[in-house]
Every structure is written in C-alpha cells, then in structure tokens.
Design a protein around this motif. Sequence first.
Motif, mmCIF file in Angstrom:
data_model
loop_
_atom_site.group_PDB
_atom_site.id
_atom_site.type_symbol
_atom_site.label_atom_id
_atom_site.label_comp_id
_atom_site.label_asym_id
_atom_site.label_seq_id
_atom_site.Cartn_x
_atom_site.Cartn_y
_atom_site.Cartn_z
ATOM 1 N N THR A 74 0.835 -1.204 0.000
ATOM 2 C CA THR A 74 0.000 0.000 0.000
ATOM 3 C C THR A 74 0.872 1.257 0.000
ATOM 4 O O THR A 74 1.090 1.865 -1.038
ATOM 5 N N THR A 75 1.372 1.625 1.162
ATOM 6 C CA THR A 75 2.212 2.831 1.260
ATOM 7 C C THR A 75 3.639 2.553 0.810
ATOM 8 O O THR A 75 4.318 3.435 0.282
ATOM 9 N N LEU A 76 4.105 1.313 1.019
ATOM 10 C CA LEU A 76 5.458 0.930 0.605
ATOM 11 C C LEU A 76 5.450 0.446 -0.835
ATOM 12 O O LEU A 76 4.474 -0.148 -1.300
ATOM 13 N N ASN A 77 6.567 0.691 -1.541
ATOM 14 C CA ASN A 77 6.681 0.183 -2.909
ATOM 15 C C ASN A 77 7.052 -1.295 -2.887
ATOM 16 O O ASN A 77 7.110 -1.917 -1.825
ATOM 17 N N ASN A 78 7.307 -1.862 -4.046
ATOM 18 C CA ASN A 78 7.574 -3.299 -4.119
ATOM 19 C C ASN A 78 8.920 -3.701 -3.527
ATOM 20 O O ASN A 78 9.204 -4.893 -3.375
ATOM 21 N N GLU A 79 9.741 -2.728 -3.182
ATOM 22 C CA GLU A 79 10.990 -2.988 -2.471
ATOM 23 C C GLU A 79 10.816 -2.772 -0.971
ATOM 24 O O GLU A 79 11.788 -2.749 -0.224
ATOM 25 N N ALA A 80 9.558 -2.624 -0.548
ATOM 26 C CA ALA A 80 9.213 -2.392 0.858
ATOM 27 C C ALA A 80 9.863 -1.118 1.402
ATOM 28 O O ALA A 80 10.297 -1.057 2.558
ATOM 29 N N LEU A 117 9.713 3.453 1.335
ATOM 30 C CA LEU A 117 8.932 4.656 1.118
ATOM 31 C C LEU A 117 9.594 5.483 0.028
ATOM 32 O O LEU A 117 10.766 5.844 0.154
ATOM 33 N N SER A 118 8.873 5.773 -1.031
ATOM 34 C CA SER A 118 9.445 6.610 -2.093
ATOM 35 C C SER A 118 9.541 8.050 -1.605
ATOM 36 O O SER A 118 8.857 8.459 -0.662
ATOM 37 N N SER A 119 10.378 8.821 -2.253
ATOM 38 C CA SER A 119 10.533 10.236 -1.881
ATOM 39 C C SER A 119 9.222 10.990 -2.084
ATOM 40 O O SER A 119 8.874 11.877 -1.305
ATOM 41 N N ARG A 120 8.468 10.614 -3.116
ATOM 42 C CA ARG A 120 7.191 11.280 -3.373
ATOM 43 C C ARG A 120 6.186 10.987 -2.254
ATOM 44 O O ARG A 120 5.494 11.896 -1.785
ATOM 45 N N ASN A 152 11.007 2.443 12.022
ATOM 46 C CA ASN A 152 11.893 3.188 11.118
ATOM 47 C C ASN A 152 11.096 3.908 10.034
ATOM 48 O O ASN A 152 11.428 5.029 9.633
ATOM 49 N N LEU A 153 10.019 3.293 9.575
ATOM 50 C CA LEU A 153 9.166 3.913 8.564
ATOM 51 C C LEU A 153 8.356 5.057 9.176
ATOM 52 O O LEU A 153 8.169 6.107 8.551
ATOM 53 N N TYR A 154 7.898 4.864 10.386
ATOM 54 C CA TYR A 154 7.225 5.916 11.155
ATOM 55 C C TYR A 154 8.138 7.143 11.261
ATOM 56 O O TYR A 154 7.704 8.288 11.052
ATOM 57 N N ASP A 155 9.415 6.901 11.560
ATOM 58 C CA ASP A 155 10.375 7.997 11.691
ATOM 59 C C ASP A 155 10.644 8.682 10.352
ATOM 60 O O ASP A 155 10.786 9.907 10.292
ATOM 61 N N GLN A 156 10.710 7.906 9.268
ATOM 62 C CA GLN A 156 10.922 8.507 7.953
ATOM 63 C C GLN A 156 9.779 9.438 7.569
ATOM 64 O O GLN A 156 9.985 10.439 6.904
ATOM 65 N N LEU A 157 8.585 9.090 8.008
ATOM 66 C CA LEU A 157 7.415 9.926 7.719
ATOM 67 C C LEU A 157 7.262 11.059 8.735
ATOM 68 O O LEU A 157 6.363 11.893 8.592
ATOM 69 N N ALA A 158 8.134 11.074 9.744
ATOM 70 C CA ALA A 158 8.129 12.124 10.779
ATOM 71 C C ALA A 158 6.764 12.244 11.453
ATOM 72 O O ALA A 158 6.276 13.343 11.729
ATOM 73 N N LEU A 159 6.146 11.094 11.739
ATOM 74 C CA LEU A 159 4.828 11.099 12.364
ATOM 75 C C LEU A 159 4.933 11.301 13.879
ATOM 76 O O LEU A 159 5.928 10.948 14.502
ATOM 77 N N LYS A 160 3.888 11.849 14.448
ATOM 78 C CA LYS A 160 3.809 12.050 15.901
ATOM 79 C C LYS A 160 2.566 11.375 16.482
ATOM 80 O O LYS A 160 2.324 11.442 17.682
ATOM 81 N N THR A 161 1.786 10.755 15.631
ATOM 82 C CA THR A 161 0.543 10.101 16.034
ATOM 83 C C THR A 161 0.829 8.696 16.578
ATOM 84 O O THR A 161 1.885 8.120 16.321
ATOM 85 N N PRO A 162 -0.125 8.104 17.300
ATOM 86 C CA PRO A 162 0.036 6.704 17.700
ATOM 87 C C PRO A 162 0.114 5.795 16.473
ATOM 88 O O PRO A 162 -0.381 6.142 15.397
ATOM 89 N N MET A 163 0.731 4.636 16.633
ATOM 90 C CA MET A 163 0.861 3.649 15.563
ATOM 91 C C MET A 163 0.204 2.350 16.022
ATOM 92 O O MET A 163 0.333 1.943 17.178
ATOM 93 N N ILE A 164 -0.482 1.698 15.079
ATOM 94 C CA ILE A 164 -1.147 0.425 15.356
ATOM 95 C C ILE A 164 -0.378 -0.696 14.668
ATOM 96 O O ILE A 164 -0.133 -0.629 13.463
ATOM 97 N N ASN A 165 0.001 -1.701 15.446
ATOM 98 C CA ASN A 165 0.775 -2.833 14.929
ATOM 99 C C ASN A 165 0.040 -4.150 15.148
ATOM 100 O O ASN A 165 -0.964 -4.198 15.853
#
Length: 276
Positions: A16-22, A24-27, A55-68
């Motif tokens: 979904t959010t990740l590309n086929n290499e798992a 996050l694209s720059s876009r 690590n993906l949460y950090d790349q997106l610079a999110l501050k919201t809770p995360m569901i795993n």
Amino acid sequence: MITIPKKLIALDLDGTTLNNEAKLSSRTQAVIHQAVKAGYLVSIVTGRPNRLSENLYDQLALKTPMINFNGNLGILPHKNWPREYQYTIDKEIVMELLVNRQKLGLNLIAVEGRDLFLANRGISNGFGFFPSVLRANQILSQKSLTANPISITVQLESHEQKTELLTYMKRNFGDQIDVSPWGGPHPIVEIATKGVHKATGLKFLADYYGILQKDIIAFGDEANDASMMSFAGIGVAMKNAIDSIKKSANDITDYTNDQDGVARYLETHLDLAVAN
C-alpha cells in the motif's frame, strides 16, 4: 479563512504505502509530510510488528500513535504512553505448539510482543520479517518465554498442512484466538487474539482524537485491511489490491503501490500542493 475539517488518514504499509521494495518513495514521504503540515492526522495501521515499522514511522516524521500486529498493539513510538494498549495470547498455547511441532509440520514458530522476539530457529528465507540467524537470547523455549506474546507466526513445511493446523487450533483454542493464513506463496499462518482486527486499532485512534467515522480515510490492499476499510468513512483499495478488497472499497487508486498510488490519491483528493 477556510478551516480544513479534521480527518484521519490510516495507512497500511506493505503493498500500500510501501513500494515493491518495501520502501517509502521520496514522493510518498513528501506528500505525507505535506498532509500532516496541512492539518491532517496520519497514522500507520499495519500487520507488521513495531520492530519493523518504527523506522518507517520515523521517515514519515509522524507524531501520532501507531497500530501494529493488525490492531493488537497501539503505541506512541519511542515514548512511554499511558494510553498504550495490547492484546496478548496465553503463552501456554505456544508451549502446545512447541510440543506438537513435528506432528503439525511446523518449520518455524516465532512469537512477538512490543519488546519481544523469540523463534525456535532462524530461517534462510525470512521474507524480510524474520532473521536467518538467532542470537542466544532470541531462541524460543519453554524457559525463555516468560510473558504472553501478542502474536504467534508459524511457517508450515507445506501448504497442504495448513488445513490440519487450522482445524487443530480451532478445536483446541477457538474461543481464544483467530488464525489467519498469509497471502502469497509461503505457507505461513498468523495467530492472534480472537476478535481483534485493524478496525480495533482504527476505532481506538478515532476515539482518541474524537474523529467521526465519516472523517476517516483508510488505504489497504489485502484481506487483513478489510475491517478497517469497512470501519472508515472512505475505504480506498489500491489498484494492486486483491479482488475482494476492491469490491468492498468505496474507491480505488488509479496507480499501484509501486507507482506512488497513495501519494497520488492524496495529492488529488486533498488538493495538496507538493513540489515534484
């Protein structure tokens, strides 16, 4: 001045959010950053453990809770958060699987929690999720497993043994757990607390922020996304999603996960000004 209504954007990761290499694209990163800047709430809602998503949460610079773990864990990464929650499985179920490992044809048994990872062996093809070599403190045994895990993942020796395992788990523990086979070519089954799904985590986020269901947009591509896409006011299936998800979705992206489908959809529907 026009006030943007508060909306929550729930993002599945793989497919979904990740590309086929798992990755996050720059876009995608730029669009998510812009959405947050514009006042939208963006949260990751994933089947992944937190160890493989922070690590993906950090790349997106999110501050919201995360569901795993498909709704079984809600955290505020890198913080001790009083609102954190988790649903766990009785560790005795793991012990039963260890004892009956050969009879059930279980090649791998891995158990996880927020700060827990144990497995009975390393696996050469870890699908990006499991290590090939275990450290001494990662070896699963009756002695090493001292806390109830959030998730149990097993890899069977063949696809034919999945039916037998599903029957065994339902007969012995059906009132405690749900068993979900993974999609794809590998005979992998995930075991988690009964009745807990991604919608559990999404409702938690909505209640926490005081957001109505109609103001939630959820993106997904696989069967484990169905509950949160149904809960959301707008469930958006990826162009590369499985057919059942597309049929039940409110909308479908024009592009796949490998073509920045989420980013392009948000650019268009939220009217985000993002420099290319």
